[in-house]
Design a protein around this motif. Structure first.
Motif, short mmCIF file in Angstrom:
data_model
loop_
_atom_site.label_atom_id
_atom_site.label_comp_id
_atom_site.label_asym_id
_atom_site.label_seq_id
_atom_site.Cartn_x
_atom_site.Cartn_y
_atom_site.Cartn_z
N ARG A 298 0.84 -1.22 0.00
CA ARG A 298 0.00 0.00 0.00
C ARG A 298 0.86 1.26 0.00
NH1 ARG A 298 -3.27 -3.00 3.49
NH2 ARG A 298 -2.26 -2.08 5.32
N GLU A 299 1.91 1.25 0.82
CA GLU A 299 2.81 2.41 0.87
C GLU A 299 3.47 2.67 -0.48
OE1 GLU A 299 5.64 2.52 4.05
OE2 GLU A 299 4.21 1.70 5.51
N LEU A 300 3.82 1.60 -1.17
CA LEU A 300 4.46 1.73 -2.48
C LEU A 300 3.47 2.22 -3.54
CD1 LEU A 300 6.62 -1.51 -2.30
CD2 LEU A 300 7.50 0.83 -2.33
N ILE A 301 2.24 1.77 -3.45
CA ILE A 301 1.20 2.24 -4.38
C ILE A 301 0.94 3.73 -4.15
CG2 ILE A 301 -1.28 2.17 -4.87
CD1 ILE A 301 -1.18 -0.84 -4.57
N ASN A 302 0.83 4.13 -2.88
CA ASN A 302 0.49 5.52 -2.53
C ASN A 302 1.70 6.46 -2.52
OD1 ASN A 302 -2.19 4.69 -2.17
ND2 ASN A 302 -1.83 4.16 -0.02
N LYS A 303 2.89 5.88 -2.73
CA LYS A 303 4.15 6.65 -2.71
C LYS A 303 4.39 7.30 -1.34
CE LYS A 303 4.96 6.27 -7.21
NZ LYS A 303 4.55 7.34 -8.07
N THR A 304 3.98 6.60 -0.30
CA THR A 304 4.24 7.09 1.06
C THR A 304 5.39 6.31 1.72
OG1 THR A 304 2.54 5.60 1.94
CG2 THR A 304 1.86 7.87 1.43
N ASP B 220 8.37 6.42 -11.79
CA ASP B 220 8.03 5.77 -10.51
C ASP B 220 9.19 4.91 -10.00
OD1 ASP B 220 5.53 6.91 -10.54
OD2 ASP B 220 4.58 5.19 -11.51
N THR B 221 9.82 4.18 -10.92
CA THR B 221 10.95 3.33 -10.52
C THR B 221 12.14 4.19 -10.08
OG1 THR B 221 10.21 1.72 -12.16
CG2 THR B 221 12.41 1.41 -11.25
N VAL B 222 12.37 5.28 -10.78
CA VAL B 222 13.45 6.19 -10.39
C VAL B 222 13.16 6.78 -9.01
CG1 VAL B 222 14.67 8.34 -10.95
CG2 VAL B 222 14.13 6.71 -12.77
N TRP B 223 11.89 7.11 -8.75
CA TRP B 223 11.51 7.62 -7.43
C TRP B 223 11.85 6.60 -6.35
CZ3 TRP B 223 7.95 5.15 -4.20
CH2 TRP B 223 7.71 5.81 -2.98
N LEU B 224 11.52 5.32 -6.60
CA LEU B 224 11.78 4.27 -5.62
C LEU B 224 13.27 4.08 -5.39
CD1 LEU B 224 10.77 2.04 -3.78
CD2 LEU B 224 10.64 0.53 -5.78
N LEU B 225 14.03 4.07 -6.47
CA LEU B 225 15.48 3.93 -6.34
C LEU B 225 16.09 5.12 -5.62
CD1 LEU B 225 16.31 2.42 -9.85
CD2 LEU B 225 16.43 1.25 -7.64
N ASN B 226 15.52 6.30 -5.83
CA ASN B 226 15.96 7.49 -5.11
C ASN B 226 15.76 7.32 -3.60
OD1 ASN B 226 16.70 10.52 -5.15
ND2 ASN B 226 14.75 10.50 -4.04
N GLU B 227 14.61 6.74 -3.22
CA GLU B 227 14.35 6.48 -1.80
C GLU B 227 15.41 5.56 -1.19
OE1 GLU B 227 12.05 7.49 0.54
OE2 GLU B 227 11.51 9.04 -0.92
N VAL B 228 15.79 4.53 -1.95
CA VAL B 228 16.79 3.57 -1.46
C VAL B 228 18.17 4.23 -1.41
CG1 VAL B 228 17.95 1.37 -1.93
CG2 VAL B 228 15.48 1.58 -2.28
N ILE B 229 18.54 4.91 -2.47
CA ILE B 229 19.87 5.52 -2.56
C ILE B 229 20.06 6.60 -1.50
CG2 ILE B 229 21.36 6.97 -4.03
CD1 ILE B 229 20.05 5.40 -6.44
#
Length: 369
Positions: free
Chosen positions: A76-82, A193-202
């Motif tokens: 859910r957090e990943l869907i909502n970008k939270t 969206d994938t770049v956003w997720l990788l940004n969160e990890v990096i």
């Protein structure tokens, strides 16, 4: 273009492989890749892979008690970008030198596996053949064998002198620049969206006293990200400098040539590219140009024209570990390592000292009447 062959099944195999690759690239271009990463199916498969050899750990047990609730909450957090990556637990290991390891929470490590599962098959074919770190069907053994093959080729089967430029990058993981890495990812992937997720990890990690720099050694995603980062350097070596005999394993790389002056001449160009484009620098004490006849230390082995021996520091560490923990599994593992070089005396010594000792310990004791 596919060449003609007398084996039709081979053509079909190649066509299917190409179509799978094109489908994967199409997904990355048109936005489905993020959905693939965060899908419940992918998260559950990633969990199964993550569990290997970790079932007895307390944090893993706690997470698995409410597995579906935890997976659905993450989804859910990943869907909502939270979603926001959590903090790390730091500890040190000696492997062989002291290293700082940073361990993420189980929830975040599960996501690392989910990301890796989908992105690795896309990026791996874009890497050069002679990149050997953290890749399927690669590794240190194949890198050392490739080095041996190149040495034979350049030296015309050891009838001529071959020179080897060997380099090491200073504090490799600790100096990966976040902005440069994200710019590379944006060029390679149009999916925001994938770049956003990788940004969160990096961005979840910074090297001490530095902002927007560094990747943690403990993350599975770090293994893929550093290969993506260094792929820029690999292609510079192959395309711009047109170097034929080059191999890299993480931050160690070698270049072979019959002319010592040629290697001296390219060294400033290599150093400049690393500093200008990737903000990395060569370790000044770990750059050398040597002949293979004098012995070249690469990835734990010292290679000579017709044989190779284990590096002294690796040998000492092996005996230290065996003295501490001479289990059957450890002995078998080291015997496997030693089989890759010219180590007959060393194998015999280990067999006499540890295998026979283990057998004596396991023999049933005869009780005296």
């Amino acid at each position: 273009m596919l060449t003609q062959t007398k084996y039709p099944s081979l053509i079909l195999f190649k066509i299917e492989a190409l179509s799978r690759e094109r489908e994967r690239e199409s997904k990355l271009r048109f936005g489905h890749i993020y959905d693939d990463i965060i899908s419940i199916k992918n998260l559950l498969i990633a969990w199964r892979e993550f569990l290997r050899n970790k079932r007895d750990r307390k944090d893993v047990e706690r997470f698995s008690l409410h597995l579906m609730d935890n997976v659905l909450a993450l989804h859910r957090e990943l869907i909502n970008k939270t979603y926001h990556h959590g903090h790390y637990k730091a500890f040190k290991i000696n492997d062989p030198k002291p290293r700082d390891i940073h361990k993420a929470s189980v929830r975040d490590r599960l996501l690392h596996h989910a990301i890796y599962r989908i992105l690795y098959p896309y990026f791996d074919p874009k890497f050069i053949f002679d990149s050997y770190s953290c890749r399927n069907v690669k590794g240190t053994h194949r890198a050392v064998n490739r080095f041996r093959k190149y040495a034979r080729k350049v030296s015309k089967n050891h009838t001529r002198t071959v020179w080897i430029l060997k380099c090491d990058i200073r504090k490799f993981f600790a100096n990966i620049d976040h902005k440069i890495l994200l710019d590379i990812l944006k060029r390679r992937m149009s999916n925001k969206d994938t770049v956003w997720l990788l940004n969160e990890v990096i961005k979840s990690f910074n090297t001490k006293n530095k902002s927007d720099v560094g990747l943690p050694l403990g993350n599975l995603t770090s293994q893929l990200l550093v290969n993506i980062y260094m792929n820029e350097f690999d292609h510079f070596i192959k395309r711009n400098l047109k170097i034929a005999y080059y191999a890299r394993y993480a931050d160690d790389f070698i270049v072979l040539h019959e002319n010592k002056e040629y290697l001296k001449g390219i060294l400033p160009t290599i150093s400049e590219f690393l500093e200008t484009h990737l903000k990395l620098s060569l370790h000044p004490n770990k750059v050398s140009i040597k002949t293979i006849s004098s012995g070249v230390d690469f990835l734990g082995w010292v290679s000579f024209p017709h044989h190779r021996v284990l590096r002294n520091s690796t040998k000492k560490r092996m005996f230290r570990n065996l003295n501490r923990d001479p289990k059957k599994e450890s002995l078998a593992s080291y015997q496997g390592l030693l089989s890759r070089g010219d180590t007959h005396k060393l194998k015999q010594m280990i067999s006499e000292k540890y295998f026979e000792k283990n057998q004596r310990n396991q023999e049933p004791k005869v009780q005296k009447n």
